[in-house]
Design a protein around this motif. Structure first.
Motif, mmCIF file in Angstrom:
data_model
loop_
_atom_site.group_PDB
_atom_site.id
_atom_site.type_symbol
_atom_site.label_atom_id
_atom_site.label_comp_id
_atom_site.label_asym_id
_atom_site.label_seq_id
_atom_site.Cartn_x
_atom_site.Cartn_y
_atom_site.Cartn_z
ATOM 1 N N ARG A 79 52.417 -15.503 6.316
ATOM 2 C CA ARG A 79 52.216 -16.232 7.570
ATOM 3 C C ARG A 79 53.543 -16.544 8.242
ATOM 4 O O ARG A 79 53.585 -16.794 9.439
ATOM 5 N N THR A 80 54.621 -16.558 7.465
ATOM 6 C CA THR A 80 55.938 -16.879 8.028
ATOM 7 C C THR A 80 56.687 -15.628 8.475
ATOM 8 O O THR A 80 57.788 -15.731 9.006
ATOM 9 N N VAL A 81 56.088 -14.449 8.235
ATOM 10 C CA VAL A 81 56.719 -13.174 8.598
ATOM 11 C C VAL A 81 55.756 -12.379 9.479
ATOM 12 O O VAL A 81 54.683 -11.992 9.032
ATOM 13 N N GLY A 82 56.141 -12.155 10.732
ATOM 14 C CA GLY A 82 55.344 -11.314 11.620
ATOM 15 C C GLY A 82 55.868 -9.892 11.576
ATOM 16 O O GLY A 82 57.075 -9.673 11.686
ATOM 17 N N VAL A 83 54.966 -8.927 11.383
ATOM 18 C CA VAL A 83 55.380 -7.529 11.259
ATOM 19 C C VAL A 83 54.853 -6.730 12.440
ATOM 20 O O VAL A 83 53.669 -6.811 12.788
ATOM 21 N N GLY A 108 42.793 -19.065 8.923
ATOM 22 C CA GLY A 108 41.995 -20.284 8.953
ATOM 23 C C GLY A 108 42.255 -21.216 10.105
ATOM 24 O O GLY A 108 41.950 -22.420 10.024
ATOM 25 N N ALA A 109 42.781 -20.698 11.212
ATOM 26 C CA ALA A 109 43.023 -21.540 12.383
ATOM 27 C C ALA A 109 41.698 -22.000 12.998
ATOM 28 O O ALA A 109 40.695 -21.292 12.940
ATOM 29 N N SER A 110 41.711 -23.179 13.603
ATOM 30 C CA SER A 110 40.508 -23.704 14.251
ATOM 31 C C SER A 110 40.298 -23.031 15.596
ATOM 32 O O SER A 110 41.221 -22.431 16.174
ATOM 33 N N SER A 111 39.089 -23.154 16.127
ATOM 34 C CA SER A 111 38.774 -22.581 17.446
ATOM 35 C C SER A 111 39.669 -23.171 18.525
ATOM 36 O O SER A 111 40.105 -22.464 19.436
#
Length: 230
Positions: A79-83, A108-111
């Motif tokens: 989650r801390t590394v965007g590829v 698991g982010a909320s709407s």
């Protein structure tokens, strides 16, 4: 953000991909990792993202020792590394909005979080008017912008771009790297892996050059002058 200390990687078939690689990328930095095909670039990326483990030496990413990290910790690290991938990997039957939102659903982010974050990131990459279209309706450059947005959506500390301009023409390639530079200026650490010397030469950024599994130069405009691949 990234520390590699005397890293070696030998694959099962006997290929010695890395031979004592040492470099660090600090918080807020922008750097290119460059080199010809077979130089070890892809192996570095796989070590950083946890796809493979080093044979010897130490790899630390966002404070995690990749030799000691437990499987249950990998989702948190990622989650801390965007590829950003060369081949886009977008979901064809989902809209631009939903492709990006999906990356938030997975963690698991909320709407409400999704509703707040996706429009902001779409505007950041200049695609706020393309939210409802599907990838097939976009140009190659626009599709790559969706990939950039997806990499940014969970607010990673580090972006790793693996040949992000490989499928784009020179004008669109310049656009994407300029966008990544803008993202870096907003505080995200960026590592761009490429073999495109003419493109790298247009930016006054740190260049880490690798060849034969070894770092051969490292610095601003420190680009090793190998023959550019066609």
């Amino acid at each position: 953000m990234i520390q590699m200390i005397d890293v070696f990687k030998v694959y099962a078939n006997g290929t010695r991909a890395l031979k004592g690689v040492t470099f660090s990328l600090n918080s807020g930095e922008f750097a290119f990792l460059v080199g010809p095909s077979g130089s070890g670039k892809s192996t570095v990326i796989k070590l950083v993202t946890g796809e493979i483990a080093a044979t010897d030496g130490q790899v630390i990413v966002n404070g995690h020792d990749m030799n000691l990290i437990k499987m249950k910790q990998m989702p948190f690290l990622r989650r801390t590394v965007g590829v950003i991938f060369q081949d886009f990997r977008l979901i064809d039957n989902k809209t631009v909005y939903d492709n990006i939102a999906f990356a938030m659903h997975v963690v698991g982010a909320s709407s409400k979080e999704i509703k707040d974050r996706v429009p902001y990131v779409l505007e950041l990459v200049g695609l706020e008017k393309k939210a409802k279209v599907k990838p097939a309706e976009l140009s190659g450059g626009e599709q790559q912008r969706v990939v950039v947005a997806r990499a940014l959506i969970n607010n990673p500390a580090l972006i790793v771009a693996d040949e992000p301009t490989g499928n784009l023409d020179p004008a669109r390639s310049l656009e994407i790297l300029t966008l990544l530079q803008k993202i870096n200026e907003l505080g995200t650490t960026v590592l761009v892996v490429t073999h495109e010397k003419p493109l790298v030469d247009r930016f006054s950024q740190r260049v880490i050059a690798i060849d034969g599994g070894r770092i051969i130069s490292d610095g601003i405009d420190g680009y090793y002058n190998y023959e550019v691949e066609q």
